[in-house]
Design an enzyme around this catalytic site. Structure first.
Site, PDB file in Angstrom:
ATOM      1  N   HIS A   1      -3.482  -5.654   0.785  1.00 27.16           N
ATOM      2  CA  HIS A   1      -2.859  -5.851   2.099  1.00 27.16           C
ATOM      3  C   HIS A   1      -2.789  -7.316   2.501  1.00 27.16           C
ATOM      4  O   HIS A   1      -3.743  -7.833   3.105  1.00 27.16           O
ATOM      5  CB  HIS A   1      -3.680  -5.117   3.164  1.00 27.16           C
ATOM      6  CG  HIS A   1      -3.544  -3.637   3.123  1.00 27.16           C
ATOM      7  ND1 HIS A   1      -2.545  -2.963   3.802  1.00 27.16           N
ATOM      8  CD2 HIS A   1      -4.262  -2.685   2.486  1.00 27.16           C
ATOM      9  CE1 HIS A   1      -2.667  -1.664   3.590  1.00 27.16           C
ATOM     10  NE2 HIS A   1      -3.698  -1.465   2.790  1.00 27.16           N
TER      11      HIS A   1
ATOM     12  N   GLU B   1      -1.086  -8.473   4.963  1.00 24.62           N
ATOM     13  CA  GLU B   1      -1.017  -8.560   6.436  1.00 24.62           C
ATOM     14  C   GLU B   1      -2.404  -8.434   7.063  1.00 24.62           C
ATOM     15  O   GLU B   1      -2.591  -8.780   8.222  1.00 24.62           O
ATOM     16  CB  GLU B   1      -0.057  -7.498   6.989  1.00 24.62           C
ATOM     17  CG  GLU B   1      -0.617  -6.096   7.164  1.00 24.62           C
ATOM     18  CD  GLU B   1      -0.805  -5.339   5.850  1.00 24.62           C
ATOM     19  OE1 GLU B   1      -0.520  -5.894   4.781  1.00 24.62           O
ATOM     20  OE2 GLU B   1      -1.253  -4.171   5.908  1.00 24.62           O
TER      21      GLU B   1
ATOM     22  N   CYS C   1       0.837  -1.205   0.000  1.00 25.00           N
ATOM     23  CA  CYS C   1       0.000   0.000   0.000  1.00 25.00           C
ATOM     24  C   CYS C   1       0.875   1.260   0.000  1.00 25.00           C
ATOM     25  O   CYS C   1       1.564   1.506  -0.961  1.00 25.00           O
ATOM     26  CB  CYS C   1      -0.992  -0.045   1.156  1.00 25.00           C
ATOM     27  SG  CYS C   1      -2.371   1.085   0.909  1.00 25.00           S
TER      28      CYS C   1
END
Lengths: 225, 84
Positions: free
Chosen positions: A202, A204, A85
């Site tokens: 993303h 994570e 990002c």
């Protein structure tokens, strides 16, 4: 081994990244950018957020901060680097990876789940998937439209440097499935060597079993290679 | 040394989509204005001391190359004038 998760003023996915990496058994550490890279750094993650308030262009200020010189040197020595990002925007602004991430076609901030098709399953970040696999990850960005001159993009495609493309749940790359107007629906690319990579979605945020899907874990596992 | 003001104008390259400009154009049209196209640009005014105008322009150009513009998506121009 320690994965340094670099925190700039305005980073906000830094702790999520550490938590996701630690849950997978990695040793991960928050590193304030002004402190420089720890000596035992064996991997580097540039997390998401709004470093320097996205002033000038998203990632532009962080990309010129002194620690990025250290990141470039470490990358050149073979240390894996993943930008997610805002970290992806920083990676492109600092020329670690080609192209630029700029204003979404919608001119809006988009926060949603998207499907991604694995384009090259022979990089550290994608080797735990199969080519053509469809995964689901969240996006949250206003400047995620991948831009690069057409001839450069053709070269990247030919060199297998596209990691993921936005697609529908059947794996078809269509204009409707492209959330931000990225050229060729590119969601992630590698640098000149594939141990350096950036992506707008993303991983994570899709890596903790308690929170549901874990489609992002295989990306983070790339730090083990 | 002489005081100059270097004006750096950074624009998206022709052909690169500018969603903000498109949105701005639509808003103008909603207000009843007629226009064929709208392009936006960022303008930076840099006050600096240099031996001559070329020296000031060179330095402003380097600033554009290294930070103010992103060469992947931007073109830029530099104009130099003696500071008032």
């Amino acid at each position: 081994m320690t994965i340094a998760v670099i925190r700039f003023g305005g980073s906000n996915c830094d702790r999520d990244s550490v938590q996701a990496l630690e849950s997978m058994g990695f040793d991960a550490e928050l590193v304030w950018h002004a402190d420089g890279l720890p000596e035992d750094t064996t991997g580097i993650m540039l997390p998401g957020g709004f470093s320097y308030g996205d002033y000038l262009r998203a990632g532009a200020m962080a990309a010129r901060s002194p620690i990025m010189g250290e990141v470039r040197e470490a990358a050149a020595d073979g240390t894996p680097v993943l930008g997610v990002c805002n970290g992806a925007q920083i990676g492109c602004e600092s020329s670690l990876t080609p192209g630029a991430f700029t204003t979404n076609e919608s001119a809006r901030f988009q926060c949603e789940h998207v499907h991604l098709r694995v384009e090259n399953a022979e990089t550290p970040w994608t080797s735990r998937y199969g080519e053509g696999d469809v995964i689901e990850l969240p996006i949250a960005h206003g400047e995620g439209r991948y831009e690069i001159p057409d001839d450069r993009l053709d070269e990247l495609e030919a060199e297998g440097r596209i990691l993921f493309k936005y697609c529908n749940e059947d794996g078809e790359v269509t204009p409707e499935a492209n959330p931000n107007g990225s050229k060729h629906a590119v969601a992630g690319v590698t640098g000149e060597c594939d141990h350096v990579a950036v992506m707008m979605p993303h991983p994570e945020r899709a890596s903790l079993e308690d929170l549901g899907r874990t489609d992002g874990q295989p990306v983070l596992s790339g730090f083990a290679d | 040394m002489t005081a100059f003001t270097a004006t750096v104008t950074v624009r998206l390259k022709r052909g690169v989509l500018d969603p903000e400009a498109e949105t701005t154009q639509r808003s103008l049209e909603r207000l009843g204005f007629e226009l064929d196209d709208l392009r936006s640009a960022d303008v930076f005014e840099l006050d600096l001391e240099a031996g001559d105008a070329d020296g000031a322009a060179d330095r402003a150009e380097e600033m554009a190359e290294r930070l103010l513009a992103n060469p992947t998506i931007h073109d830029y121009t530099v104009e130099v004038a003696r500071a008032e």
